[in-house]
Design a protein around this motif. Structure first.
Motif, short mmCIF file in Angstrom:
data_model
loop_
_atom_site.label_atom_id
_atom_site.label_comp_id
_atom_site.label_asym_id
_atom_site.label_seq_id
_atom_site.Cartn_x
_atom_site.Cartn_y
_atom_site.Cartn_z
N LEU A 15 32.96 -20.54 44.95
CA LEU A 15 32.99 -20.13 43.54
C LEU A 15 33.99 -20.96 42.76
O LEU A 15 33.75 -21.36 41.62
N ALA A 16 35.13 -21.20 43.37
CA ALA A 16 36.17 -21.96 42.69
C ALA A 16 35.73 -23.39 42.45
O ALA A 16 36.08 -24.02 41.44
N ALA A 17 34.96 -23.92 43.38
CA ALA A 17 34.52 -25.31 43.26
C ALA A 17 33.34 -25.46 42.31
O ALA A 17 33.06 -26.54 41.81
N ALA A 18 32.62 -24.34 42.08
CA ALA A 18 31.43 -24.41 41.22
C ALA A 18 31.83 -24.70 39.79
O ALA A 18 32.79 -24.12 39.27
N PRO A 19 31.16 -25.59 39.11
CA PRO A 19 31.51 -25.90 37.73
C PRO A 19 31.19 -24.72 36.81
O PRO A 19 30.23 -23.98 37.03
N ALA A 20 32.02 -24.56 35.75
CA ALA A 20 31.77 -23.51 34.77
C ALA A 20 30.49 -23.85 34.00
O ALA A 20 30.14 -25.02 33.87
N LEU A 21 29.80 -22.83 33.54
CA LEU A 21 28.59 -23.07 32.77
C LEU A 21 28.95 -23.87 31.52
O LEU A 21 29.86 -23.52 30.78
N ALA A 22 28.24 -24.94 31.28
CA ALA A 22 28.54 -25.81 30.14
C ALA A 22 28.16 -25.12 28.84
O ALA A 22 27.14 -24.44 28.75
N GLU A 23 29.00 -25.28 27.83
CA GLU A 23 28.70 -24.76 26.51
C GLU A 23 27.87 -25.80 25.75
O GLU A 23 28.00 -27.00 25.98
N THR A 24 27.03 -25.32 24.86
CA THR A 24 26.22 -26.21 24.04
C THR A 24 27.02 -26.65 22.83
O THR A 24 27.51 -25.80 22.07
N ASP A 25 27.16 -27.94 22.63
CA ASP A 25 27.88 -28.45 21.46
C ASP A 25 27.01 -28.28 20.22
O ASP A 25 25.83 -28.64 20.22
N VAL A 26 27.61 -27.73 19.16
CA VAL A 26 26.90 -27.54 17.90
C VAL A 26 27.78 -28.03 16.76
O VAL A 26 28.91 -27.57 16.59
N LYS A 27 27.26 -28.98 15.97
CA LYS A 27 27.97 -29.46 14.78
C LYS A 27 27.46 -28.67 13.57
O LYS A 27 26.26 -28.66 13.29
N PHE A 28 28.38 -28.02 12.87
CA PHE A 28 28.03 -27.17 11.73
C PHE A 28 28.70 -27.73 10.48
O PHE A 28 29.90 -27.98 10.46
N ALA A 29 27.90 -27.93 9.43
CA ALA A 29 28.40 -28.48 8.18
C ALA A 29 28.54 -27.40 7.12
O ALA A 29 27.57 -26.68 6.82
N LEU A 30 29.72 -27.28 6.56
CA LEU A 30 29.94 -26.43 5.40
C LEU A 30 29.44 -27.14 4.15
O LEU A 30 29.14 -28.33 4.18
N ASP A 31 29.39 -26.40 3.05
CA ASP A 31 28.99 -27.01 1.79
C ASP A 31 30.14 -27.75 1.11
O ASP A 31 29.94 -28.70 0.38
N TRP A 32 31.37 -27.31 1.41
CA TRP A 32 32.50 -27.81 0.63
C TRP A 32 33.74 -27.87 1.52
O TRP A 32 33.65 -27.98 2.72
N LYS A 33 34.89 -27.72 0.92
CA LYS A 33 36.16 -27.84 1.62
C LYS A 33 36.48 -26.59 2.43
O LYS A 33 35.80 -25.57 2.33
N PHE A 34 37.56 -26.67 3.20
CA PHE A 34 38.04 -25.51 3.96
C PHE A 34 38.82 -24.62 3.00
O PHE A 34 40.05 -24.72 2.87
N GLU A 35 38.11 -23.74 2.32
CA GLU A 35 38.70 -22.82 1.35
C GLU A 35 38.39 -21.39 1.75
O GLU A 35 37.69 -21.14 2.72
N GLY A 36 38.88 -20.44 0.97
CA GLY A 36 38.76 -19.03 1.29
C GLY A 36 37.39 -18.58 1.76
O GLY A 36 37.27 -17.92 2.80
N PRO A 37 36.30 -18.92 1.03
CA PRO A 37 34.98 -18.44 1.43
C PRO A 37 34.48 -18.97 2.78
O PRO A 37 33.50 -18.45 3.31
N SER A 38 35.15 -19.98 3.34
CA SER A 38 34.74 -20.48 4.65
C SER A 38 35.35 -19.68 5.80
O SER A 38 35.10 -19.97 6.97
N ALA A 39 36.12 -18.65 5.47
CA ALA A 39 36.82 -17.87 6.49
C ALA A 39 35.93 -17.31 7.60
O ALA A 39 36.31 -17.35 8.78
N PRO A 40 34.74 -16.76 7.28
CA PRO A 40 33.95 -16.13 8.36
C PRO A 40 33.65 -17.05 9.55
O PRO A 40 33.65 -16.59 10.70
N TYR A 41 33.44 -18.33 9.30
CA TYR A 41 33.09 -19.25 10.37
C TYR A 41 34.31 -19.54 11.25
O TYR A 41 34.19 -19.62 12.48
#
Length: 335
Positions: A15-41
């Protein structure tokens, strides 16, 4: 016993030698800058909601609620957060690029006409005889013709000045234009940062003056969604958790934004977030029905309203623009 211990040790070693399940990479684009309304993400990221769905999400800022749709269509960002009304036009202009919205975030759009109270603009008709500053690619300005029709404005009596996003609020503050189009929570707080007192700013929400439009939504690249439906479902589920947590505790949620934008003013970004929650995200309809979905009849009517501003070659249906197939059950979407 020694045999059992040996077997047990061998299992642990495997078990220790078994690789962890790989996560799927996802690129997510906001509409604008990192401002208050982007908080949920960022809340969903910091609380491990995306990770729990097997996703390694990267969040990037965007070029605006209109221009960014092309990024999703091209697959540069398989998932993005942009204006659903602009998506209707994009689909009509690019019928082979079937980008679709899968989660509504702004149940009411932040499209607004913003002015200073000294101009005397208190209702739509007051714009007649005034100079309106409007960036050509602005999502709010894109609704101008519909706003004009719904409110009986004589458009020939309004001088439209095409101005850039960076100078929009400064020009209003300096009196070079009488009003501007923009997102309410962007223009209001940009003016505040320019030293304009809150009591001197007038915000006229288009949604309160005849427009039934929706606002920004999570949208996906069709090829990506077809190949990775569970990824889209997981992203939507995690994002909804982030929205619910943000609505419950904005003061904690804004910390997730400030970690990524240390030069921002936390008090202003919190107020910006609270305005977006009140006016756009946690509406009466959302309180009754949960976040994420749309009313198909209203969406169909909004397509008709977009048609006032934009002449469709082949008008889309509500089902062309939005699908609820990736949403979790309503019980998981209650605010």
């Amino acid at each position: 016993m020694s045999l059992m211990r040996s077997v047990f040790a061998a299992v642990l070693a495997t078990l220790a030698a078994a690789p962890a399940l790989a996560e799927t990479d996802v690129k997510f684009a906001l509409d604008w800058k990192f401002e208050g309304p982007s908080a949920p993400y960022f809340v969903a990221l910091d609380k491990g909601y995306y990770k729990a769905e097997g996703l390694n999400v990267t969040i990037d800022s965007g070029p605006g609620s209109v221009a960014g749709i092309a990024r999703v269509a091209a697959g540069t960002y398989p998932i993005g957060f942009f204006d659903i009304n602009s998506l209707m036009k994009f689909r009509d202009q690019n019928p082979d690029k079937k980008v679709v919205a899968v989660q509504m975030v702004y149940d009411e759009p932040p499209f607004a006409i913003v002015s200073l109270k000294k101009t005397g603009i208190t209702k739509p008709k007051d714009l007649e005889g005034k100079i309106l500053g409007a960036p050509a690619p602005d999502g709010a300005f894109a609704q101008w013709k519909a706003f004009v029709k719904e409110n009986g404005i004589d458009a020939e009596k309004v001088k439209i000045e095409n101005i850039g996003f960076p100078v929009r609020e400064p020009m209003l503050a300096d009196g070079k234009v009488d009003a501007i189009t923009g997102f309410s929570f962007s223009s209001f707080f940009n003016l505040r940062q320019k030293g304009v007192p809150a009591d001197d700013i007038a915000v006229m929400l288009m949604s309160k003056h005849g427009l039934v439009l929706y606002g920004n939504a999570i949208m996906v690249n069709p090829d990506f969604a077809k190949a990775h439906p569970e990824v889209v479902k997981g992203f939507v589920k995690a994002t909804i958790k982030g929205i619910i947590d943000t609505a419950k505790d904005p003061k904690s949620a804004i910390k997730s934004v400030m970690k990524r934008n240390e030069t921002a003013d936390e008090a202003i970004e919190l107020a910006r977030l609270e305005m977006a929650l009140k006016d756009n995200i946690v509406t009466d309809w959302v309180k009754a029905n949960g976040t994420g979905d749309v009313d198909p009849a209203r969406l169909a009517k909004s397509i008709d309203q977009v048609g006032i501003t934009y002449e469709f070659k082949a008008k889309p249906t509500a089902a062309d623009i939005f699908t609820s197939e990736y949403l979790p059950p309503a019980s998981e979407r209650k605010m």
